[in-house]
Write an enzyme that holds these catalytic residues in place. Sequence first.
Site, PDB file in Angstrom:
ATOM      1  N   ARG A  90       0.859  -1.202   0.000  1.00 32.47           N
ATOM      2  CA  ARG A  90       0.000   0.000   0.000  1.00 32.47           C
ATOM      3  C   ARG A  90       0.881   1.233   0.000  1.00 32.47           C
ATOM      4  NH1 ARG A  90      -5.218  -1.623  -1.113  1.00 32.47           N
ATOM      5  NH2 ARG A  90      -5.581  -3.570  -0.019  1.00 32.47           N
ATOM      6  N   ILE A  91       0.392   2.288  -0.652  1.00 30.26           N
ATOM      7  CA  ILE A  91       1.093   3.572  -0.633  1.00 30.26           C
ATOM      8  C   ILE A  91       0.697   4.298   0.658  1.00 30.26           C
ATOM      9  CG2 ILE A  91       1.459   5.754  -1.844  1.00 30.26           C
ATOM     10  CD1 ILE A  91       2.341   3.241  -3.401  1.00 30.26           C
ATOM     11  N   LEU A  92       1.686   4.796   1.351  1.00 28.95           N
ATOM     12  CA  LEU A  92       1.432   5.527   2.596  1.00 28.95           C
ATOM     13  C   LEU A  92       1.263   7.008   2.277  1.00 28.95           C
ATOM     14  CD1 LEU A  92       4.184   3.636   4.590  1.00 28.95           C
ATOM     15  CD2 LEU A  92       1.702   3.369   4.881  1.00 28.95           C
ATOM     16  N   ASN A 104      11.512   1.311   3.608  1.00 23.48           N
ATOM     17  CA  ASN A 104      10.904   0.255   2.800  1.00 23.48           C
ATOM     18  C   ASN A 104      12.005  -0.560   2.128  1.00 23.48           C
ATOM     19  OD1 ASN A 104       8.803  -1.122   1.247  1.00 23.48           O
ATOM     20  ND2 ASN A 104       9.549   0.054  -0.508  1.00 23.48           N
ATOM     21  N   HIS A 106      12.684  -2.803  -1.137  1.00 26.96           N
ATOM     22  CA  HIS A 106      12.079  -2.975  -2.464  1.00 26.96           C
ATOM     23  C   HIS A 106      12.942  -3.929  -3.298  1.00 26.96           C
ATOM     24  CE1 HIS A 106       9.669  -1.887  -5.916  1.00 26.96           C
ATOM     25  NE2 HIS A 106      10.790  -1.806  -6.615  1.00 26.96           N
ATOM     26  N   ASP A 138       8.809   8.243   0.994  1.00 34.60           N
ATOM     27  CA  ASP A 138       8.140   9.533   0.850  1.00 34.60           C
ATOM     28  C   ASP A 138       6.751   9.268   0.263  1.00 34.60           C
ATOM     29  OD1 ASP A 138       8.468   9.093  -1.849  1.00 34.60           O
ATOM     30  OD2 ASP A 138      10.020  10.636  -2.132  1.00 34.60           O
ATOM     31  N   ALA A 139       6.072  10.298  -0.187  1.00 33.58           N
ATOM     32  CA  ALA A 139       4.684  10.114  -0.630  1.00 33.58           C
ATOM     33  C   ALA A 139       4.588   9.519  -2.035  1.00 33.58           C
ATOM     34  CB  ALA A 139       3.937  11.446  -0.563  1.00 33.58           C
ATOM     35  N   GLY A 140       5.708   9.321  -2.707  1.00 39.28           N
ATOM     36  CA  GLY A 140       5.688   8.744  -4.052  1.00 39.28           C
ATOM     37  C   GLY A 140       5.759   7.220  -4.006  1.00 39.28           C
ATOM     38  N   ASP A 142       8.032   4.402  -4.317  1.00 41.10           N
ATOM     39  CA  ASP A 142       9.439   3.964  -4.284  1.00 41.10           C
ATOM     40  C   ASP A 142      10.400   5.053  -4.744  1.00 41.10           C
ATOM     41  OD1 ASP A 142       8.547   1.407  -3.410  1.00 41.10           O
ATOM     42  OD2 ASP A 142       8.120   0.862  -5.477  1.00 41.10           O
TER      43      ASP A 142
HETATM   44  C1  GAR Z   1       9.884  -8.434  -0.678  1.00 49.68           C
HETATM   45  O1  GAR Z   1      10.610  -8.846  -1.792  1.00 49.68           O
HETATM   46  C2  GAR Z   1       9.709  -6.934  -0.704  1.00 49.68           C
HETATM   47  O2  GAR Z   1      10.799  -6.244  -1.201  1.00 49.68           O
HETATM   48  C3  GAR Z   1       8.542  -6.804  -1.624  1.00 49.68           C
HETATM   49  O3  GAR Z   1       7.660  -7.810  -1.196  1.00 49.68           O
HETATM   50  C4  GAR Z   1       8.442  -8.914  -0.737  1.00 49.68           C
HETATM   51  C5  GAR Z   1       7.916  -9.357   0.604  1.00 49.68           C
HETATM   52  O4  GAR Z   1       8.347 -10.645   0.890  1.00 49.68           O
HETATM   53  N1  GAR Z   1       7.959  -5.493  -1.560  1.00 49.68           N
HETATM   54  C6  GAR Z   1       7.517  -4.847  -2.628  1.00 49.68           C
HETATM   55  O5  GAR Z   1       7.502  -5.319  -3.732  1.00 49.68           O
HETATM   56  C7  GAR Z   1       7.010  -3.448  -2.346  1.00 49.68           C
HETATM   57  N2  GAR Z   1       6.937  -2.700  -3.553  1.00 49.68           N
HETATM   58  P1  GAR Z   1       7.860 -11.355   2.234  1.00 49.68           P
HETATM   59  O6  GAR Z   1       6.347 -11.297   2.278  1.00 49.68           O
HETATM   60  O7  GAR Z   1       8.391 -12.752   2.136  1.00 49.68           O
HETATM   61  O8  GAR Z   1       8.478 -10.604   3.382  1.00 49.68           O
END
Ligand code: GAR
Length: 191
Positions: A90-92, A104, A106, A138-140, A142
């Site tokens: 979710r976007i914060l 975060n 990513h 931030d609000a964007g 990633d």
């Molecule tokens: C991770 O790879 C994380 O970077 C990604 O979800 C996965 C969570 O894995 N997040 C995103 O893609 C956010 N844009 P997990 O549920 O095994 O912790």
Amino acid sequence: MSRCIFILASGTGSLAEAIISASQKGDLSAQVIAVLTDQPEAGIVSKCATLDIPIISHPMHDDRAEWNEELFQITESLNPTLVVSAGFMRILDANYVTTFKVINSHPSLLPMFPGAHAVRDALISKVTQTGTTIHWVDAGVDTGEIIVAREVPILEDDTEEVLHERIKIVERGLIVATISELLDTLEFSHE
Ligand code: GAR
């Protein structure tokens, strides 16, 4: 312990588990006060039960502004030193990320491949390496300031699932190490 981490997670929760385990083993000098999920059926829920960590279920509802406000109130009441978005999809909102310190993890080398399908997008684009990035939120989408990144090579036979699992191995170590370093430098608000 005055260092408190609040984790946000939507999925299987392997990153959250790595953080919680490091804390419980004493490898991370901080306490995970709770995990919040927007997905009440996600794997993270049973993981928290096993690990004896409070899980807060906060599913999305029709009124997004109200959902944002509720998330804000929950977080404020916990007064965390650091909020960690660990697979939270979710976007914060701007108020949240300017009030709380939020990082975060990513699964790409930002600014390449932001968004919800970073691993798939890297495979489609035929790059030979991708990776993981930890950044301030931030609000964007990633777009926040990058704290640290690690490369992960893309192998010839990689599927999205196989590559993502290899990235997550790196993510789990990096998120624990980064939280540890950040907590040494942050000014603590939690008493
Ligand atoms: C991770 O790879 C994380 O970077 C990604 O979800 C996965 C969570 O894995 N997040 C995103 O893609 C956010 N844009 P997990 O549920 O095994 O912790």
